[in-house]
Design a protein around this motif. Structure first.
Motif, PDB file in Angstrom:
ATOM      1  N   GLN A  26       0.856  -1.183   0.000  1.00  0.00           N
ATOM      2  CA  GLN A  26       0.000   0.000   0.000  1.00  0.00           C
ATOM      3  C   GLN A  26       0.889   1.229   0.000  1.00  0.00           C
ATOM      4  O   GLN A  26       2.069   1.158   0.298  1.00  0.00           O
ATOM      5  N   GLU A  27       0.332   2.363  -0.344  1.00  0.00           N
ATOM      6  CA  GLU A  27       1.106   3.607  -0.354  1.00  0.00           C
ATOM      7  C   GLU A  27       1.142   4.171   1.059  1.00  0.00           C
ATOM      8  O   GLU A  27       0.437   5.105   1.399  1.00  0.00           O
ATOM      9  N   ARG A  28       1.985   3.572   1.875  1.00  0.00           N
ATOM     10  CA  ARG A  28       2.115   3.976   3.275  1.00  0.00           C
ATOM     11  C   ARG A  28       2.963   5.231   3.419  1.00  0.00           C
ATOM     12  O   ARG A  28       2.750   6.059   4.278  1.00  0.00           O
ATOM     13  N   VAL A  29       3.955   5.403   2.557  1.00  0.00           N
ATOM     14  CA  VAL A  29       4.881   6.538   2.631  1.00  0.00           C
ATOM     15  C   VAL A  29       4.813   7.309   1.321  1.00  0.00           C
ATOM     16  O   VAL A  29       4.724   6.723   0.248  1.00  0.00           O
ATOM     17  N   GLY A  82      14.879  13.856  -0.865  1.00  0.00           N
ATOM     18  CA  GLY A  82      14.634  14.452   0.444  1.00  0.00           C
ATOM     19  C   GLY A  82      13.179  14.560   0.814  1.00  0.00           C
ATOM     20  O   GLY A  82      12.839  15.232   1.770  1.00  0.00           O
ATOM     21  N   THR A  83      12.259  13.907   0.070  1.00  0.00           N
ATOM     22  CA  THR A  83      10.843  14.004   0.406  1.00  0.00           C
ATOM     23  C   THR A  83      10.565  13.459   1.794  1.00  0.00           C
ATOM     24  O   THR A  83       9.820  14.046   2.567  1.00  0.00           O
ATOM     25  N   THR A  84      11.148  12.313   2.143  1.00  0.00           N
ATOM     26  CA  THR A  84      10.945  11.739   3.467  1.00  0.00           C
ATOM     27  C   THR A  84      11.873  12.431   4.444  1.00  0.00           C
ATOM     28  O   THR A  84      13.081  12.344   4.321  1.00  0.00           O
ATOM     29  N   ARG A  85      11.289  13.129   5.415  1.00  0.00           N
ATOM     30  CA  ARG A  85      12.106  13.876   6.368  1.00  0.00           C
ATOM     31  C   ARG A  85      12.104  13.250   7.753  1.00  0.00           C
ATOM     32  O   ARG A  85      13.052  13.410   8.503  1.00  0.00           O
ATOM     33  N   ASP A  86      11.026  12.583   8.124  1.00  0.00           N
ATOM     34  CA  ASP A  86      10.964  11.966   9.434  1.00  0.00           C
ATOM     35  C   ASP A  86      11.219  10.473   9.317  1.00  0.00           C
ATOM     36  O   ASP A  86      11.039   9.894   8.261  1.00  0.00           O
ATOM     37  N   ALA A  87      11.636   9.850  10.415  1.00  0.00           N
ATOM     38  CA  ALA A  87      11.714   8.397  10.471  1.00  0.00           C
ATOM     39  C   ALA A  87      10.310   7.894  10.777  1.00  0.00           C
ATOM     40  O   ALA A  87       9.719   8.253  11.783  1.00  0.00           O
ATOM     41  N   VAL A  88       9.741   7.094   9.881  1.00  0.00           N
ATOM     42  CA  VAL A  88       8.354   6.693   9.961  1.00  0.00           C
ATOM     43  C   VAL A  88       8.278   5.221  10.323  1.00  0.00           C
ATOM     44  O   VAL A  88       8.800   4.374   9.615  1.00  0.00           O
ATOM     45  N   ASP A  89       7.610   4.883  11.446  1.00  0.00           N
ATOM     46  CA  ASP A  89       7.471   3.506  11.881  1.00  0.00           C
ATOM     47  C   ASP A  89       6.155   2.928  11.377  1.00  0.00           C
ATOM     48  O   ASP A  89       5.099   3.546  11.539  1.00  0.00           O
ATOM     49  N   THR A  90       6.233   1.743  10.772  1.00  0.00           N
ATOM     50  CA  THR A  90       5.044   1.049  10.296  1.00  0.00           C
ATOM     51  C   THR A  90       5.052  -0.370  10.838  1.00  0.00           C
ATOM     52  O   THR A  90       5.982  -1.133  10.594  1.00  0.00           O
TER      53      THR A  90
END
Length: 440
Positions: free
Chosen positions: A197-200, A207-215
């Motif tokens: 799925q489009e989770r991120v 540089g689009t992802t700036r935070d560390a994202v937990d899934t």
């Protein structure tokens, strides 16, 4: 059981990340006076009065269906869909905007408990300050100052009143997998492919992802936590303080991971920055897998894969224990091999060898190739024992630890790997004097 989710939503720059950091007790979300800094959903666990729950920070919702803003809106809507309680943040100083009405309409359709939170309140005695927010049709505005912590405790009391009864139950822990690499190597696309799925948010802009994202997710009864991180650039190329914080957060994601997926761009090969990222995880004893993404873009023949692998091993020689997988997040090629490789790496990193079996291997290794001599006297290795895991850590007791050269240490490590495997994990070998000697 999975903890209930408390989602913080609102338009850009109303203080969502400031409130998020206040609730989880640390600087986790990036806070700057720039709209749109938080783009992906950012999850952290917290507790209040014995209730455990997960807080999610979201990107600001705006009335722009196109481009990155549209993606942010969609991510926020997905966070709302999984939330048990929603904190709708508005700016008491700026007042109502058209975006606030749009968000209110989304939240009314969500059929979830919503607390309308008026942030940036400076005078809690002003009875007319929040009067206009009643027009949103979401009940009484709850005044706070996230920056100073004023009234946040009372807000948390109200949150736990609305949480489901099972909120106090403990959540199962999964294998933590940090997905790291330079910007634009396809980390977020790989996360989305793994999750189906489009989770991120995926963007062609580095540089689009700036935070560390937990899934959190589960496959075949096994639990995992994917940590997607910002692309890591050399410090000299970090112009914005925002990106500097992202780099620091990416390294912290490595610190809390069980396994690191070092993602490379197949069209570029291993770069100096790839070595730096891999070296960071290696230095902290993290199990690792080298993931060569965009393999579908490489022109190849029957010899290409092995030639590429040999070149990669030479460039990343300090990670020769890490398996190399050639994948395409775009097409899904070999992506299904990642989780089994993760499972194997974690198993090897947590492996323990009994002292008796370990010393049988050490004795044989020493007989085959004795340690060096010092001033005509041979160095003796008396025995060894495993003292830790993740990484597997072995202490060797010797007559003269400092005389044991790096090359002999490497020889002993190779003997351990030849016998026990340990694929996917670094090993830590410590040499000490048998009686009162210092570590070498």
């Amino acid at each position: 059981m999975k903890k209930p989710v408390v989602a913080i939503v609102g338009r850009p720059n109303v203080g969502k990340s400031t409130l998020f950091n206040r609730l989880v007790g640390g600087r986790v979300a990036i806070v700057e006076n720039v709209p749109g800094v938080t783009r992906d959903r950012l999850y952290r666990d917290t507790d209040w009065r014995g209730y455990e729950f997960t807080v999610v920070d979201t990107g600001g919702i705006t009335d722009d269906p196109e481009g990155l803003e549209g993606e942010v809106r969609r991510q926020a809507e997905q966070a709302v869909a999984e939330a048990a309680v929603i904190l709708f943040l508005v700016d008491a100083r700026q007042g109502l905007t058209s975006d606030d009405f749009i968000i209110a309409d989304i939240l009314r359709r969500a059929e979830r408990p919503v607390i309308l939170v008026a942030n940036k309140v400076e005078d809690f005695r002003d009875p007319y300050l929040l009067q206009e927010f009643y027009r949103l049709g979401l009940g009484d505005p709850f005044p706070i100052s996230a920056a100073h912590g004023f009234n946040v405790g009372d807000l948390l009391d109200k949150v736990v009143e609305l949480l489901p009864p099972e909120a106090g139950e403990e959540e199962r822990q999964g294998t933590r997998v940090a997905i790291v690499g330079r910007p634009n190597v396809g980390k977020s696309s790989l996360v989305n492919r793994l999750l189906g799925q489009e989770r991120v948010i995926v963007s062609a802009t580095p540089g689009t992802t700036r935070d560390a994202v937990d899934t959190y997710f589960e496959v075949a009864g096994k639990e995992y936590v994917l940590i997607d991180t910002a692309g890591i650039r050399r410090r000299s190329r970090i112009a914005e303080s925002t990106e500097l914080y992202s780099v620091q957060r990416a390294f912290r994601a490595i610190d809390r991971a069980d396994v690191v997926l070092l993602v490379l761009d197949a069209t570029e090969g291993a770069t100096a920055q790839d070595k730096r990222i891999g070296g960071y995880g290696h230095g902290r004893g993290k199990a690792a897998i080298i993931v060569v993404n965009k393999w579908d873009l490489v022109a190849k023949d029957s010899m290409t894969l092995e030639a590429y692998r040999r070149a990669l091993r030479q460039e990343l020689s300090f990670m020769d224990y890490a398996p190399v997988l050639f994948v395409s997040a775009l097409t899904g090629q070999r992506v299904r091999e990642l989780l089994p490789a993760v499972d194997e790496a974690v198993e090897q990193a947590r492996r323990r060898i009994s002292t008796g079996v370990l010393n049988a291997v050490v004795r044989e290794s020493v007989l085959l190739t004795p340690p060096p001599t010092v001033k005509g006297r041979p160095v003796k290795i008396y025995y060894a024992t495993q003292v830790d895991v993740q990484p597997p850590t072995f202490v060797f007791f010797a007559s003269d630890p400092e005389a044991i050269h790096f090359s002999y240490r490497r020889y002993l490590e190779n003997q351990l790997r030849r016998t026990f495997g340990f694929q996917g994990t670094p090993l830590k070998l410590i040499f000490r004097a048998r009686k009162g000697g210092r570590e070498a």
